[in-house]
Design a protein around this motif. Structure first.
Motif, PDB file in Angstrom:
ATOM      1  N   ILE A   1       0.859  -1.190   0.000  1.00 41.04           N
ATOM      2  CA  ILE A   1       0.000   0.000   0.000  1.00 41.04           C
ATOM      3  C   ILE A   1       0.894   1.239   0.000  1.00 41.04           C
ATOM      4  CG2 ILE A   1      -1.713   1.292   1.380  1.00 41.04           C
ATOM      5  CD1 ILE A   1      -2.904  -1.293   0.385  1.00 41.04           C
ATOM      6  N   ALA A   2       0.569   2.216  -0.847  1.00 37.90           N
ATOM      7  CA  ALA A   2       1.389   3.438  -0.930  1.00 37.90           C
ATOM      8  C   ALA A   2       1.331   4.204   0.388  1.00 37.90           C
ATOM      9  CB  ALA A   2       0.892   4.320  -2.066  1.00 37.90           C
ATOM     10  N   LYS A   3       2.445   4.871   0.700  1.00 29.97           N
ATOM     11  CA  LYS A   3       2.557   5.622   1.963  1.00 29.97           C
ATOM     12  C   LYS A   3       1.407   6.632   2.111  1.00 29.97           C
ATOM     13  CE  LYS A   3       5.868   8.743   4.132  1.00 29.97           C
ATOM     14  NZ  LYS A   3       6.687   8.254   5.195  1.00 29.97           N
ATOM     15  N   ASP A   4       1.052   7.310   0.986  1.00 26.21           N
ATOM     16  CA  ASP A   4       0.036   8.354   1.084  1.00 26.21           C
ATOM     17  C   ASP A   4      -1.358   7.869   0.675  1.00 26.21           C
ATOM     18  OD1 ASP A   4       0.550   7.991  -1.525  1.00 26.21           O
ATOM     19  OD2 ASP A   4       1.178  10.043  -1.979  1.00 26.21           O
ATOM     20  N   ALA A   5      -1.599   6.551   0.680  1.00 26.88           N
ATOM     21  CA  ALA A   5      -2.931   6.023   0.340  1.00 26.88           C
ATOM     22  C   ALA A   5      -3.965   6.589   1.319  1.00 26.88           C
ATOM     23  CB  ALA A   5      -2.904   4.498   0.424  1.00 26.88           C
ATOM     24  N   PRO A   6      -5.206   6.835   0.846  1.00 30.20           N
ATOM     25  CA  PRO A   6      -6.204   7.449   1.726  1.00 30.20           C
ATOM     26  C   PRO A   6      -6.778   6.462   2.747  1.00 30.20           C
ATOM     27  CG  PRO A   6      -7.121   7.055  -0.441  1.00 30.20           C
ATOM     28  CD  PRO A   6      -5.702   6.595  -0.507  1.00 30.20           C
ATOM     29  N   ILE A   7      -5.900   5.877   3.517  1.00 27.51           N
ATOM     30  CA  ILE A   7      -6.333   4.943   4.576  1.00 27.51           C
ATOM     31  C   ILE A   7      -5.884   5.582   5.885  1.00 27.51           C
ATOM     32  CG2 ILE A   7      -6.022   2.615   5.557  1.00 27.51           C
ATOM     33  CD1 ILE A   7      -5.062   1.804   2.701  1.00 27.51           C
TER      34      ILE A   7
END
Ligand code: FAD
Length: 488
Positions: free
Chosen positions: A49-55
């Motif tokens: 998962i990308a560091k800046d994913a909206p999670i």
């Protein structure tokens, strides 16, 4: 959502941290080549998962407005235990009213600067007393992740919410630094005040009687250095007991030497300066390193005139050329004769006065080169040291108590066997590290968390003898608040 584990070189780990959502990180120095273990959040197909994913990183706290709350709680002490108790009370709509003997953090900084310049100790505003407690001008290591006492991760999340770096959420040995901590503490204070809590600085509680008659719960979060407050508790018949603690000295090596011993290299790119954790047994007592501060400073951590106490801290970059650590010997209640519950505390005070006599006249501390100490020789001179008030060459081998000195000498020999080169005259030992843990417990009922002698008094944090360190004290404060809120 799942997690995957990877083993990287320091550089690869650094690059991965910039890209992916890391949930755990630790440095492995067991082999000759340094390795970094990362656990990365992945989707169901195993893709990172990308560091800046909206999670969201975590559920943010929701603080309620307590200006008109019906319930209030008195908190004595604005250290980690008191502040985190106040934040937890706000989350449950209860008004915290904090009394703190020291000053707010920016004024406290000025008193600490004077102390470091040998321009006098303010007994109410120093490294131990004032907003944020002993945790403010500390190393800010957030170590304990023990699940036994409760939700440690929540403590890390709250630190992060108030401005600590992302690494506190996933680093095995998370660290904030004394340059960042004051800002975090200030934002906690602003949050408490905005939501209707009260904070009264420069207000020392020197009697409980006026408070107990109002039947308001009191969270007692005084830390372990308020010896006068312990004496007040004894005089007001609050139950106290002696507990085991530890005392010794602070040792300082050149950081480059410690990097070589621990990481087999002086190149610490992407991993930062090395720390260590050492322990041995000498004549039936533990001898161990405590609160190691890589790239740090030794500081004068006393709160009473005429005594000398040292401790360690570091800034967030941990980039001073020195590595310091407490080196302490375990002391059990039976090692100190008598049945006075304050006898451990008196033993600490005796040693602190002795250290002052051998150091002084202000905050200068007595010191000896490490090998000279072990071999029983005077140090003709002392190496450069991070301790700003200055050192005085002294025969610690001659005046440290028989319970402590010889055990430390053997301890240093044992540590040198494990890490050849550790025992060196490039290192200096500085006296005395006497406040590594509380010498007193304020016993409480394990179910209600109230003092066994005094209803509605909730002793918590390091001074109550139920925590040791920033995170465990913070958690203990939260637990006291939840108990009062009826949720634990
Ligand atoms: C220099 C230094 C470095 C440290 N580094 C680390 C570290 O890196 N990591 C770590 O985990 N721990 C560290 N520690 C230890 C850590 O700071 C303590 O374990 C922690 O702060 C204890 O929290 P507490 O809230 O229980 O008590 P404290 O932080 O001691 O706070 C107690 C507060 O109560 C106030 N108070 C006392 N008596 C009264 C009274 N009668 N009336 C009103 N107010 C009162 C005091 O002024 C103080 O502000 C360090 C300590 C020092 C001194």
């Amino acid at each position: 959502m799942a997690e995957s584990q990877y083993i990287f070189s320091p550089r690869e780990a650094h690059e991965a941290e910039q890209q992916w959502r890391v949930v755990k990180r630790s440095v492995d120095a067991r082999q000759r080549e340094l390795r970094v273990h990362l656990t990365i959040l992945t989707d169901e197909q195993g893709r990172p998962i990308a560091k800046d994913a909206p999670i969201p990183l975590y559920a943010p706290p929701v603080f309620l407005d307590v200006h008109k709350a019906k319930r209030s709680v008195i908190i004595i002490g604005a250290g980690p235990a008191g502040l985190f108790a106040a934040l937890a009370l706000l989350e449950h709509g209860i008004k915290p009213i904090i009394y703190e003997r020291g000053k707010e953090v920016s004024e406290r900084k000025r008193d600490i600067a004077l102390l470091n310049r040998n321009e006098g100790l303010n007994p109410e505003s120093n490294y131990c007393f004032g907003e944020g407690g002993a945790g403010t001008f500390s190393d800010g290591k957030l170590f304990s992740r023990s699940k036994k006492r409760g939700n440690m991760q929540r403590v890390m999340e709250l630190f992060h919410y108030f401005g600590a770096p992302d690494t506190v959420l996933y680093e095995a040995h998370a660290h904030i630094g004394s340059d960042k901590l004051p800002g975090i503490i200030k934002r906690m204070r602003e949050c408490i005040l905005e939501h209707g809590g009260e904070i009264h600085f420069e207000t020392k509680i020197d009697s409980f009687t006026p408070y107990t008659v109002h039947h308001t719960p009191i969270i007692l979060a005084i830390g372990h250095s308020a010896h006068d407050t312990y004496r007040m508790l004894a005089a007001e018949s609050v139950a106290l007991e002696t507990k085991g603690f530890a005392m010794g000295v602070r040792a300082e090596h050149p950081q480059a030497l410690i990097n070589k011993l621990m990481y087999h290299s002086t190149n610490v790119d992407y991993v930062g300066n090395a720390s260590y954790s050492l322990v041995t047994q000498v004549n039936g007592r533990g001898v161990y390193s405590f609160c190691m501060c890589p790239g740090g400073h030794i500081v004068p951590a006393g709160s009473e005139a005429g005594s000398c106490v040292v401790n360690g801290m570091s800034a967030s970059h941990r980039n001073s050329p020195y590595a310091n650590s407490g080196m302490v010997v375990q002391i059990n209640p039976e090692d100190i004769p008598g049945d006075d519950p304050l006898r451990g505390l008196k033993y600490q005070e005796t040693l602190e006065r002795l250290a002052f006599e051998h150091g002084g006249p202000q905050a200068q501390a007595p010191a000896q080169r490490m090998r000279d100490f072990v071999e029983g020789k005077a140090s003709k001179d002392l190496p450069a040291c991070s301790y700003l008030p200055g050192l005085v060459a002294s025969r610690l081998d001659q005046w440290l108590p028989a319970h402590i000195g010889p055990r430390l000498q053997q301890g240093f020999r044992d540590f040198d066997r494990k890490y050849p080169g550790f025992l060196t005259n490039e290192a200096v030992i500085v006296g005395v590290e006497s406040r590594s843990s509380s010498a007193v417990r304020i016993p409480r009922d394990p179910e209600t968390l109230q003092s066994v002698s005094t209803p509605l008094l909730y002793p918590c944090g390091e001074g109550a003898g139920y925590a040791g360190g920033i995170t465990s004290s913070a958690l203990d404060g939260i637990n006291a608040a939840l108990k009062i809120a009826g949720l634990a």
